[in-house]
Design a protein around this motif. Structure first.
Motif, PDB file in Angstrom:
ATOM      1  N   LEU A   1       0.828  -1.198   0.000  1.00  0.00           N
ATOM      2  CA  LEU A   1       0.000   0.000   0.000  1.00  0.00           C
ATOM      3  C   LEU A   1       0.868   1.256   0.000  1.00  0.00           C
ATOM      4  CD1 LEU A   1      -2.758  -1.063   2.557  1.00  0.00           C
ATOM      5  CD2 LEU A   1      -2.826  -1.182   0.051  1.00  0.00           C
ATOM      6  N   PHE A   2       0.360   2.295  -0.605  1.00  0.00           N
ATOM      7  CA  PHE A   2       1.077   3.559  -0.726  1.00  0.00           C
ATOM      8  C   PHE A   2       0.894   4.396   0.535  1.00  0.00           C
ATOM      9  CE2 PHE A   2       1.053   8.058  -2.367  1.00  0.00           C
ATOM     10  CZ  PHE A   2       2.420   8.144  -2.577  1.00  0.00           C
ATOM     11  N   ASP A   3       2.003   4.767   1.164  1.00  0.00           N
ATOM     12  CA  ASP A   3       1.996   5.641   2.338  1.00  0.00           C
ATOM     13  C   ASP A   3       2.331   7.047   1.864  1.00  0.00           C
ATOM     14  OD1 ASP A   3       2.541   7.096   4.651  1.00  0.00           O
ATOM     15  OD2 ASP A   3       3.360   5.361   5.717  1.00  0.00           O
TER      16      ASP A   3
ATOM     17  N   VAL B   1       4.968   3.614  -8.546  1.00  0.00           N
ATOM     18  CA  VAL B   1       4.539   3.759  -9.938  1.00  0.00           C
ATOM     19  C   VAL B   1       3.396   4.762 -10.007  1.00  0.00           C
ATOM     20  CG1 VAL B   1       3.718   2.531 -11.982  1.00  0.00           C
ATOM     21  CG2 VAL B   1       5.152   1.344 -10.294  1.00  0.00           C
ATOM     22  N   HIS B   2       3.467   5.653 -10.989  1.00  0.00           N
ATOM     23  CA  HIS B   2       2.360   6.588 -11.158  1.00  0.00           C
ATOM     24  C   HIS B   2       2.075   6.843 -12.633  1.00  0.00           C
ATOM     25  CE1 HIS B   2       4.018  10.473 -12.618  1.00  0.00           C
ATOM     26  NE2 HIS B   2       5.132  10.080 -12.054  1.00  0.00           N
TER      27      HIS B   2
ATOM     28  N   SER C   1      -1.619   3.174 -13.743  1.00  0.00           N
ATOM     29  CA  SER C   1      -0.641   2.775 -12.723  1.00  0.00           C
ATOM     30  C   SER C   1      -0.990   1.422 -12.113  1.00  0.00           C
ATOM     31  CB  SER C   1      -0.529   3.843 -11.633  1.00  0.00           C
ATOM     32  OG  SER C   1      -1.736   3.984 -10.917  1.00  0.00           O
ATOM     33  N   ALA C   2      -2.281   1.067 -12.071  1.00  0.00           N
ATOM     34  CA  ALA C   2      -2.662  -0.274 -11.597  1.00  0.00           C
ATOM     35  C   ALA C   2      -2.072  -1.333 -12.515  1.00  0.00           C
ATOM     36  CB  ALA C   2      -4.182  -0.390 -11.542  1.00  0.00           C
TER      37      ALA C   2
ATOM     38  N   ASP D   1       1.739   1.057  -5.938  1.00  0.00           N
ATOM     39  CA  ASP D   1       0.924   1.846  -6.849  1.00  0.00           C
ATOM     40  C   ASP D   1       0.495   3.137  -6.165  1.00  0.00           C
ATOM     41  OD1 ASP D   1      -0.821   2.861  -8.707  1.00  0.00           O
ATOM     42  OD2 ASP D   1      -2.285   1.234  -8.556  1.00  0.00           O
ATOM     43  N   MET D   2       0.870   4.296  -6.740  1.00  0.00           N
ATOM     44  CA  MET D   2       0.444   5.571  -6.190  1.00  0.00           C
ATOM     45  C   MET D   2      -1.039   5.816  -6.451  1.00  0.00           C
ATOM     46  SD  MET D   2       2.090   9.359  -6.829  1.00  0.00           S
ATOM     47  CE  MET D   2       3.704   8.814  -6.308  1.00  0.00           C
TER      48      MET D   2
END
Length: 446
Positions: free
Chosen positions: A352-354, A408-409, A416-417, A434-435
Motif C-alpha cells: 500500500l502507498f503511504d 509507480v504513477h 498505474s494499476a 501503486d500511487m
C-alpha cells in the motif's frame, strides 16, 4: 432511407446500417454481429451488402461471419487483396440499395487501400459520406500504421502525402451539406485530435478541421506526423485478421474452457486479472497482470499482451468474466485465452502507498512514471522519476533498480494499476507500490 449508427464506447468505433426499401448495407461492422442481425429482423429487412472501408487495425470486423450467416455480398478495395469471398469495390463502382446507391471513392492515406463510400439518394443527390478512418470529426486518420503490414505497405510520410491529395482532391470537393459519418470518435488511437461529435458535414470540416485548413503538402505532412499516439501491439495482428476474416464470434468465445480453480492449472502462463485494483491488491495469483475492466480495457489488453501470447483471464464473477471475454474478442484475442476463471483472491498481496512517508522521503523511493512521453514532457511531476511509457513497460521492467521501494504513477490511477502489476510480475522480490489516484495530490498542473 434510414441511416443508423452503432457506437462502441470502449473502442470509440462507429459502424453503420443504411436501410432502404427492405435492403440493408452495413459499413465497418463490429466483431459481434448480433446487433445488426437484430436490427434487420426488427425492421423486416435483409442485409444484402457489407462494406469494409479498409482492413481495420484497432478492432476485428464481423464481415466474414455476416456473409456466412446472411449471404450478403462483401465489398472492399481490390488493393486489400482480401482472403475472404468478396466483390472488389473501387473508384466509381456502385451498389444499388433500394432507391439509393453507394459509390466507392478511393482515398488512400490512412492506409493504401482505404475507400470512402458516398451515399447518393433517390434524387441523384449526394447525401452522406462514410469516411472510415480517412476523415474524422476534427481530424484525419493517422498514416503511420501500415509500414510493415498488409498487402500493400507504405511509409508514413508517403501515405501522409496521399492523404493530403485524398482530402483536397476528393472529399473537400463534395457539396458542403454532405453528412460525414466516420468510423471513430474521441478516444480512438486512429487519430489524435478528434472532436466529440459523432457526425459532421463536409462544410463544417472544411471550416474547422485543423487538417483541412489551407497549407501546402509539406506542411500537411509535418503536421499530421507529429505527436501521433502510440501504436498498440495488437494493431498489426488485427489488420491481418481482418484481411483474412475472423472466426464466428459466439462460437469462438464459447470454445474457451472455464476453470473453477485457476491456480491448479497455472503452469507459469500469463494471467490477466480484470478485477478492480483494490481486489487485485488484496490477493492475486503470482505473476498476474492487473488490467481492470474499464472503458479502454480492450486497448490496454492489446497494448500489454502480445499477439499470439497465450494467457488466462480472471474476473470477479461469472457475469464480469463474460463481459471481459466479449471485450477480448473485439480485438481477436479470445483465440489466445487458454482458460477463464472467477477469482476472489490469491496468495500475493500488493503493498500500500503511504503518502505521508513518500512526501517526506522521496529520495528513498525509485519513482517510475508510466505516462506517454508527450505527457511527461508537457508536465514533469517528479524530476527524479524514470519515464517508461506503459506500452513499453514489459520489456523494460526487468531493468528497473530494486534497491529501493518502487513507486509507480500515471496521470489518474488507471494505468498505474496495470503498470504496478507488470513491474511486480517482472521483479517478484521487489517492493512495488501503486500511487494510484494519490498522484493528483502531487500534480499541481490545472
Amino acid at each position: 432511407m434510414e441511416i443508423h449508427q452503432f457506437y462502441d464506447e470502449g473502442l470509440a468505433h462507429a459502424s453503420y446500417v443504411i436501410r432502404d426499401a427492405g435492403q440493408i448495407a452495413l459499413i465497418d461492422p463490429a466483431r459481434n454481429p448480433e446487433q445488426y442481425l437484430n436490427f434487420a429482423e426488427r425492421h423486416g429487412a435483409v442485409i444484402t451488402a457489407v462494406i469494409e472501408t479498409h482492413p481495420h487495425a484497432d478492432f476485428v470486423s464481423s464481415h466474414l461471419e455476416l456473409h456466412q450467416t446472411t449471404g450478403a455480398t462483401l465489398y472492399t478495395s481490390v488493393l486489400v487483396d482480401a482472403e475472404y469471398p468478396h466483390q472488389p469495390f473501387n473508384e466509381g463502382d456502385r451498389i444499388a440499395l433500394g432507391s439509393s446507391w453507394l459509390e466507392a471513392i478511393n482515398t488512400p492515406g490512412h492506409s493504401p487501400d482505404s475507400i470512402c463510400i458516398l451515399l447518393v439518394d433517390s434524387h441523384n443527390k449526394p447525401h452522406a459520406i462514410f469516411t472510415g478512418d480517412t476523415l474524422f470529426v476534427g481530424d484525419v486518420g493517422r498514416p503511420d500504421l501500415r509500414g510493415r503490414v498488409g498487402n500493400i505497405t507504405g511509409e508514413a510520410a508517403a501515405l501522409a502525402r496521399q492523404l493530403y491529395r485524398s482530402t483536397r482532391e476528393k472529399l473537400m470537393r463534395l457539396p458542403a451539406d454532405v453528412v460525414v459519418y466516420p468510423a471513430h470518435g474521441p478516444g480512438s488511437l486512429c487519430g489524435k485530435h478528434m472532436g466529440d461529435a459523432r457526425q459532421s458535414t463536409i462544410g463544417t470540416e472544411i471550416s474547422s478541421n485543423y487538417a483541412l485548413q489551407p497549407m501546402d503538402e509539406d506542411e500537411f505532412v509535418t503536421l499530421i506526423l507529429e505527436q501521433q499516439p502510440f501504436v498498440p501491439r495488437y494493431f498489426e495482428y488485427n489488420v491481418m485478421l481482418n484481411k483474412k476474416g475472423a472466426p464466428a464470434f459466439q462460437a469462438s468465445i464459447d470454445a474457451i474452457p472455464t476453470f473453477s480453480d485457476l491456480a491448479i492449472h497455472n503452469n507459469g502462463m500469463l494471467v490477466v486479472d480484470g478485477r478492480p485494483q483494490a481486489q487485485f491488491q488484496s490477493g492475486h495469483l503470482p505473476g498476474a497482470i492487473n488490467v481492470p475492466d474499464g472503458l479502454r480495457f480492450e486497448t490496454w489488453l492489446g497494448s500489454i499482451v502480445n499477439p499470439g501470447e497465450a494467457f488466462y483471464l480472471v474476473a470477479e464473477d461469472t457475469q464480469q468474466l463474460q463481459v471481459l471475454v466479449e471485450k477480448t474478442a473485439k480485438i481477436g484475442y479470445e483465440q489466445q485465452v487458454a482458460g477463464k476463471a472467477s477469482a476472489t483472491g490469491g496468495p500475493v498481496q500488493g503493498a500500500l502507498f503511504d503518502e505521508m512517508h513518500f512526501a517526506k522521503n522521496q529520495p528513498d523511493y525509485t519513482i517510475v512514471d508510466i505516462r506517454n512521453r508527450e505527457e511527461v514532457n508537457a508536465n514533469p511531476i517528479f524530476p527524479s522519476a524514470i519515464p517508461i511509457p506503459l506500452p513499453e513497460l514489459r520489456e523494460h521492467a526487468p531493468h528497473i533498480p530494486t534497491d529501493k521501494p518502487i513507486v509507480v504513477h500515471c496521470a489518474g490511477g488507471y494505468r498505474s494499476a496495470i503498470g504496478t502489476s507488470v513491474i511486480a510480475a517482472a521483479l517478484p522480490h521487489a517492493t512495488v507500490i501503486d500511487m494510484g489516484t494519490r498522484i493528483q495530490d502531487f500534480n499541481h498542473v490545472g
